[in-house]
Design an enzyme around this catalytic site. Structure first.
Site, short mmCIF file in Angstrom:
data_model
loop_
_atom_site.label_atom_id
_atom_site.label_comp_id
_atom_site.label_asym_id
_atom_site.label_seq_id
_atom_site.Cartn_x
_atom_site.Cartn_y
_atom_site.Cartn_z
N ARG A 74 27.87 32.58 -52.94
CA ARG A 74 28.19 33.25 -51.67
C ARG A 74 29.62 33.80 -51.71
O ARG A 74 30.55 33.10 -52.14
CB ARG A 74 28.11 32.28 -50.49
CG ARG A 74 26.77 31.69 -50.23
CD ARG A 74 26.72 31.02 -48.85
NE ARG A 74 27.88 30.21 -48.54
CZ ARG A 74 28.16 29.72 -47.33
NH1 ARG A 74 27.36 29.97 -46.31
NH2 ARG A 74 29.21 28.97 -47.13
N TYR B 261 36.25 27.80 -37.29
CA TYR B 261 37.01 27.58 -38.53
C TYR B 261 36.64 28.56 -39.63
O TYR B 261 37.18 28.49 -40.73
CB TYR B 261 36.88 26.14 -39.03
CG TYR B 261 35.47 25.56 -39.07
CD1 TYR B 261 34.56 25.96 -40.04
CD2 TYR B 261 35.06 24.61 -38.15
CE1 TYR B 261 33.29 25.43 -40.08
CE2 TYR B 261 33.78 24.06 -38.18
CZ TYR B 261 32.90 24.49 -39.16
OH TYR B 261 31.64 23.96 -39.19
N LYS B 262 35.69 29.48 -39.35
CA LYS B 262 35.31 30.45 -40.39
C LYS B 262 36.13 31.73 -40.18
O LYS B 262 37.33 31.75 -40.41
CB LYS B 262 33.81 30.71 -40.34
CG LYS B 262 32.97 29.45 -40.61
CD LYS B 262 31.50 29.78 -40.55
CE LYS B 262 30.62 28.55 -40.54
NZ LYS B 262 30.58 27.84 -41.82
N PHE C 208 20.69 27.06 -40.57
CA PHE C 208 21.63 26.08 -41.10
C PHE C 208 21.07 24.70 -40.70
O PHE C 208 20.65 24.51 -39.56
CB PHE C 208 23.02 26.31 -40.51
CG PHE C 208 24.06 25.41 -41.11
CD1 PHE C 208 24.66 25.73 -42.31
CD2 PHE C 208 24.40 24.22 -40.49
CE1 PHE C 208 25.59 24.88 -42.89
CE2 PHE C 208 25.34 23.37 -41.06
CZ PHE C 208 25.94 23.70 -42.27
N ASP D 193 23.36 30.92 -32.40
CA ASP D 193 24.43 30.28 -33.18
C ASP D 193 25.23 31.41 -33.83
O ASP D 193 24.71 32.15 -34.69
CB ASP D 193 23.80 29.35 -34.23
CG ASP D 193 24.85 28.66 -35.10
OD1 ASP D 193 25.95 29.21 -35.28
OD2 ASP D 193 24.55 27.57 -35.64
C1 LIG Z 1 25.21 28.43 -38.81
C2 LIG Z 1 25.98 27.15 -38.77
N1 LIG Z 1 25.80 26.30 -37.73
C3 LIG Z 1 26.50 25.14 -37.66
C4 LIG Z 1 27.41 24.81 -38.65
C5 LIG Z 1 28.18 23.53 -38.67
O1 LIG Z 1 28.37 22.91 -37.51
P1 LIG Z 1 29.48 21.77 -37.35
O2 LIG Z 1 30.77 22.47 -37.13
O3 LIG Z 1 29.00 20.96 -36.25
O4 LIG Z 1 29.57 21.01 -38.64
C6 LIG Z 1 27.63 25.67 -39.71
C7 LIG Z 1 28.62 25.30 -40.75
O5 LIG Z 1 28.78 25.88 -41.76
C8 LIG Z 1 26.90 26.86 -39.78
O6 LIG Z 1 27.07 27.69 -40.81
#
Ligand SMILES: Cc1ncc(COP(=O)(O)O)c(C=O)c1O
Length: 366
Positions: free
Chosen positions: A341, A198-199, A106, A173
């Site tokens: 997706r 939030y997912k 990401f 992550d």
């Molecule tokens: C794998 C991954 N890392 C990080 C993030 C986003 O990070 P942040 O909450 O800091 O915007 C996302 C957001 O979709 C993500 O899918």
């Protein structure tokens, strides 16, 4: 299956829980209580009646879902900020020369890794997780557990062992795997992990992220953002920074209490979820959707068998096709240039949803 616990409009098939989870119904009511009573009636007293400890308390609740014993997870900040803290922590004092990051990461992880490499005078090397080629020059490896674009699941055990075999640390992550499958951070001796809430955890838009720093790393974890919340005596108002001895040292500034308490409420639906069973449901839903897409259309499913709760489909005019799907009540999303997706949150997506979504997609593209 707990669809009745969620606020999802009648007739909507919601397949974007991998981007923004649906709200559990009781969260709105809890937030009324938080705003009216805790913020309103109790005013400033609420800080000493539980608010101050919320990042660690809610961190422990998330910890249960990712295989972390209490005292090792704190919620707060965003995933981007927590990636920064973890990478800076993992590279403090290193004599090694490179950071390795997965090449399809990401974007934010790659951008932050680039900043850390610059600050630490290290090289950033991007590689496919199937051939990382780690060496004794590798200080840390930053990996996405589930690839946000393809839904591919990386082998946490195998890759963590590869990093440790050359004396490197690993930062995972978990944005697309927390709330999807059983994760064993402690058992695998993972060095750091971060993720958003939030997912699949349904914490709400912009809900605070989490960072895992295991007990054995806490004493030496050098949080680059030495804010007063991470101080051993935050109310001592001392001029010099002395980090808290435990996980609180991963905190920075005043926590976003309203978001954090919405997340806290949302986590109630996870209290008695068996993650192994949930994983089975997720695999069944994604397998069914995949089979139906392959049977009913000639579209290419790019998600491999080792997967999270997501199916990605290559499709011309992905944006228009997704707009049309949304118009017909099937909400997913698309990523450039040509990927649709579909996320399957087993707590509220039904078997019928998976089939009807594939049928609707077929009606549009055929
Ligand atoms: C794998 C991954 N890392 C990080 C993030 C986003 O990070 P942040 O909450 O800091 O915007 C996302 C957001 O979709 C993500 O899918």
């Amino acid at each position: 299956m707990r669809r009745e616990l969620f606020d999802i409009p009648e007739g909507v098939i919601y397949l974007d829980g991998n981007s923004l989870g649906a709200p559990p119904k009781h969260v709105a009511e809890r937030m009324q209580e938080v705003i009216r009573h805790q913020w309103g009636t109790r005013l400033i007293r609420s800080w000493s009646e539980g608010w101050w400890e919320t990042p660690q308390r809610v961190g422990d609740r998330v910890g249960r879902l990712i295989g972390a014993a209490p005292g090792q997870v704190v919620v707060g900040d965003s995933t981007s900020v927590n990636v920064f803290k973890a990478l800076m922590g993992a590279t403090a004092g290193t004599t090694r020369t490179e950071i390795v990051c997965d090449e399809s990461t990401f974007p934010t992880d790659g951008y932050i890794a680039q900043s850390v490499a610059g600050l630490r005078n290290l090289e950033l090397r991007q590689a496919d997780p199937s051939s990382l080629d780690l060496t004794e020059n590798t200080a840390v490896v930053l990996l996405n557990h589930v690839d946000y674009r393809t839904g591919r699941l990386h082998d946490m055990k195998e890759l963590t062992e590869q990093a440790h075999a050359v004396g490197a640390q690993v930062v995972w992550d978990l944005c697309h795997s927390a709330g999807v499958l059983p994760i064993e951070l402690d058992a695998l001796r993972v060095d750091y992990a971060v993720g958003c809430t939030y997912k699949f955890l349904n914490g709400g838009p912009g809900a605070p992220a989490f960072i895992y720093v295991p007990h054995h790393r806490q004493a030496t974890f050098d949080n680059p953002l030495s804010g007063w919340n991470g101080h051993s005596e935050p109310f001592g108002m001392k001029p010099a920074y002395e980090p808290d001895p435990g996980i609180a040292r991963a905190r920075v500034g005043t926590p976003d209490i309203l978001s954090m308490l919405a997340l806290d409420a949302a986590l109630d639906v996870w209290d008695d979820v068996d993650l192994a069973e949930l994983r089975e449901r997720g695999l069944a839903l994604t397998a069914s959707f995949r089979q139906h897409v392959e049977k009913l259309t000639s579209l290419e499913v790019i998600t491999p068998d080792q997967r999270g709760n997501q199916i990605s489909v290559r499709c011309e005019n992905a944006r228009n096709v997704m707009d049309e799907l949304i118009g017909r009540g099937v909400i997913g999303d698309h990523r450039p240039p040509d990927i649709l997706r579909f996320g399957f949150a087993p707590l509220y997506v039904t078997d019928d949803d998976a089939i009807r979504a594939a049928e609707t997609l077929a009606e549009i593209v055929n």
